[in-house]
Motif scaffolding. Structure first.
Motif, PDB file in Angstrom:
ATOM      1  N   GLY A   1       0.817  -1.219   0.000  1.00  9.48           N
ATOM      2  CA  GLY A   1       0.000   0.000   0.000  1.00  9.48           C
ATOM      3  C   GLY A   1       0.842   1.255   0.000  1.00  9.48           C
ATOM      4  O   GLY A   1       0.506   2.250  -0.666  1.00  9.48           O
TER       5      GLY A   1
ATOM      6  N   LEU B   1       0.423   3.849  -3.096  1.00 15.37           N
ATOM      7  CA  LEU B   1      -0.111   5.186  -2.822  1.00 15.37           C
ATOM      8  C   LEU B   1       0.973   6.259  -2.969  1.00 15.37           C
ATOM      9  O   LEU B   1       0.714   7.351  -3.488  1.00 15.37           O
ATOM     10  CB  LEU B   1      -0.714   5.230  -1.414  1.00 15.37           C
TER      11      LEU B   1
ATOM     12  N   ASP C   1      -0.824   3.823   6.116  1.00 17.19           N
ATOM     13  CA  ASP C   1      -1.647   3.653   4.915  1.00 17.19           C
ATOM     14  C   ASP C   1      -2.735   4.712   4.817  1.00 17.19           C
ATOM     15  O   ASP C   1      -3.004   5.241   3.730  1.00 17.19           O
ATOM     16  CB  ASP C   1      -2.274   2.249   4.906  1.00 17.19           C
ATOM     17  N   ILE C   2      -3.378   5.034   5.947  1.00 21.69           N
ATOM     18  CA  ILE C   2      -4.448   6.030   5.934  1.00 21.69           C
ATOM     19  C   ILE C   2      -3.891   7.411   5.606  1.00 21.69           C
ATOM     20  O   ILE C   2      -4.481   8.170   4.815  1.00 21.69           O
ATOM     21  CB  ILE C   2      -5.189   6.056   7.293  1.00 21.69           C
TER      22      ILE C   2
ATOM     23  N   LEU D   1      -1.257   8.177   3.839  1.00 23.01           N
ATOM     24  CA  LEU D   1      -0.939   8.228   2.413  1.00 23.01           C
ATOM     25  C   LEU D   1      -2.200   8.234   1.551  1.00 23.01           C
ATOM     26  O   LEU D   1      -2.255   8.899   0.515  1.00 23.01           O
ATOM     27  CB  LEU D   1      -0.053   7.044   2.033  1.00 23.01           C
ATOM     28  N   LEU D   2      -3.228   7.496   1.992  1.00 26.01           N
ATOM     29  CA  LEU D   2      -4.486   7.471   1.261  1.00 26.01           C
ATOM     30  C   LEU D   2      -5.128   8.863   1.255  1.00 26.01           C
ATOM     31  O   LEU D   2      -5.566   9.358   0.200  1.00 26.01           O
ATOM     32  CB  LEU D   2      -5.442   6.449   1.881  1.00 26.01           C
ATOM     33  N   VAL D   3      -5.185   9.496   2.423  1.00 28.55           N
ATOM     34  CA  VAL D   3      -5.758  10.843   2.520  1.00 28.55           C
ATOM     35  C   VAL D   3      -4.975  11.826   1.647  1.00 28.55           C
ATOM     36  O   VAL D   3      -5.548  12.625   0.901  1.00 28.55           O
ATOM     37  CB  VAL D   3      -5.777  11.324   3.990  1.00 28.55           C
TER      38      VAL D   3
ATOM     39  N   THR E   1      -3.110  11.177  -0.961  1.00 31.95           N
ATOM     40  CA  THR E   1      -3.291  10.875  -2.384  1.00 31.95           C
ATOM     41  C   THR E   1      -4.645  11.381  -2.879  1.00 31.95           C
ATOM     42  O   THR E   1      -4.741  11.984  -3.958  1.00 31.95           O
ATOM     43  CB  THR E   1      -3.170   9.359  -2.625  1.00 31.95           C
ATOM     44  N   LEU E   2      -5.699  11.152  -2.100  1.00 32.40           N
ATOM     45  CA  LEU E   2      -7.020  11.655  -2.477  1.00 32.40           C
ATOM     46  C   LEU E   2      -7.032  13.179  -2.556  1.00 32.40           C
ATOM     47  O   LEU E   2      -7.616  13.758  -3.474  1.00 32.40           O
ATOM     48  CB  LEU E   2      -8.070  11.169  -1.468  1.00 32.40           C
TER      49      LEU E   2
ATOM     50  N   SER F   1      -3.097   7.554 -12.413  1.00 33.97           N
ATOM     51  CA  SER F   1      -2.993   6.728 -11.204  1.00 33.97           C
ATOM     52  C   SER F   1      -2.920   5.247 -11.535  1.00 33.97           C
ATOM     53  O   SER F   1      -2.380   4.454 -10.762  1.00 33.97           O
ATOM     54  CB  SER F   1      -4.181   7.003 -10.266  1.00 33.97           C
TER      55      SER F   1
END
Length: 447
Positions: free
Chosen positions: A67, A71, A270-271, A273-275, A277-278, A299
């Motif tokens: 992940g 990401l 992970d969270i 990086l997810l935030v 990236t979004l 992406s």
């Protein structure tokens, strides 16, 4: 199995990997798979257990790294395509100057590395390194090695990294003093293992092969106007800030408090990086005029070059797991315990040997501090803060084929096995040796 036999088998497996990958030019993933299974069978493990052990090790490492790589690559791709990475590169080039870019990347690595794991900091900063090297016509290692060395130093020696915090607990060290000495000792180590050693090794490793991942970060669409430096930095550093917030939450609130739960959730690797990236899809993508279809294409296409990297990282984890489950790493640890050496040297040796056996700096620090902690409780002649630092230093030495960072450096920079061993493995070993050489004389005056 005797410690000497275990050490011999482990050394033979590592040499065999070097020969098959570096000389025979066999596929690294297949080679790691075959040698890992062969090593397990040679120790007497049942076939089913040997296969399960490799799968568990591969799954465990990829569960942490896959992940992060995916990401982080998406975030870097959006920054590259929108011109955000160019804006940061141009600003850094203007402020630092071409001759000091390597030192600038070391400082950035030290700052970004404080709250994040090595793998996270690396995937965040490598797009910036690639663009800076191309814009200034510099070889990629000249900027990548100092950045990676700084990330490794902070990962190993500076709180609030989890392994360092575990060592602080095991040795009953003071967190503030460990942080102070980690920065004071770690900064010159990062300088010597980073820019100084890079000055020596970069011209000697030869040309690097261009990578597909490099093309993802340098073949961007031209824009009339680049996004602002503040917006670009905010996008790049958002995961760092979120992870730092998660670390601070543990110091400010109890685990049951709402702020703790929210910040701890957002601070998960992970969270975070997810935030980020979004947010980059919106802040950098939509506001720069990119359509949803274009963002989706970027992406998706940037993930293809990461497949090989993730497979190799996973196979390295499988190899490390075979060493643990077969009992080889335990036998190697017993070999170090049998040596009658000073406590600082013992902690360093244990961390280094577990690092060689497992490939994980975190496991090495945790294991070594768990063994040495009870010994320290009966002897107060050594500074617990220095013991934390020397254990962390030993935990990153000799980065080999069972280390995820080894394959990240090799594949992202387009190096062959020999180039990676002479550069990255030596950088990590320098960090380990310098940590011991600096902490030993300091222990004579600091208690």
């Amino acid at each position: 199995m005797t410690p000497l036999l275990a050490s011999g088998l482990t050394a033979a497996a590592i040499v065999l990997l070097m020969l098959l990958i570096g000389v025979a030019r066999l596929n690294p993933f297949v080679t790691l798979f075959v040698v890992s299974i062969g090593l397990a069978l040679a120790t007497g493990m049942p076939t089913e257990q040997a296969i399960a052990s490799f799968e568990n090790g591969m799954g465990h490492v990829l569960g942490h790294v896959a992940g992060v790589v995916a990401l982080g690559t998406m975030l870097g791709k959006i920054l590259a395509e929108t011109g955000g990475a160019d804006q940061i590169a141009l600003t850094i080039s203007r402020l630092a100057g071409k001759k000091r870019l390597n030192w600038a990347m070391m400082v950035i690595g030290l700052l970004v590395g404080l709250p994040v794991f090595f793998e996270v900091g690396f995937v965040l900063l490598i797009p910036l390194v690639i663009i800076l090297s191309r814009r200034n016509n510099l070889p990629l290692p000249v900027l990548a090695f100092p950045m990676a060395a700084a990330l490794s130093v902070t990962h190993a020696m500076v709180p609030p990294h989890p392994a360092t915090l575990l060592a602080i607990t095991a040795y009953h060290a003071n967190t503030a003093r460990t942080l102070f000495w980690g920065i004071v000792i770690g900064t010159p180590i990062a300088a010597l293992a980073g820019p100084v050693y890079t000055w020596y090794i970069a011209p000697r490793i030869g040309p690097l092969a261009p990578t597909a991942l490099e093309a993802q970060f340098t073949g961007r669409i031209e824009h009339d106007k680049l996004p602002s430096f503040a917006l670009s930095c905010a996008t790049l550093l958002m995961p760092v800030v979120l992870m730092l917030g998660g670390a601070l939450a543990e110091l400010l609130w109890p685990a049951t408090a709402l702020p703790y739960r929210v910040l701890h959730f957002l601070g998960n690797t992970d969270i975070a990086l997810l935030v980020a990236t979004l947010m980059s899809f919106w802040l950098m993508g939509s506001l720069s005029g990119l359509s949803r279809e274009t963002i989706l294409r970027f992406s998706n296409e940037c993930l293809a070059p990461t497949a090989t990297i993730m497979l190799l990282i996973g196979a390295g984890g499988g190899f490390g797991r075979e060493l643990i489950d077969s009992g080889l790493s335990h036998s190697i640890t017993n070999l170090a315990l049998g040596a009658h050496v000073p406590l600082l040297v013992l902690a360093w040796m244990l961390a280094l040997l577990v690092r060689i056996a497992t490939g994980s700096a975190t496991v090495a620090t945790t294991t070594a501090s768990g063994i040495v902690g009870p010994i320290l409780a009966t002897s107060h002649s050594v500074s617990p803060e220095l013991l934390v630092l020397v254990t962390g230093a030993g935990s990153v030495g000799l980065s080999l084929m069972n280390d995820a960072g080894f394959w990240q450096m090799k594949e992202y920079l387009g190096m062959n096995l020999s180039q990676t061993l002479r550069s990255w493995t030596m950088i990590e070993t320098l960090i380990a040796i310098l940590g011991l050489l600096i902490c030993l004389p300091l222990s004579w005056v600091i208690h």
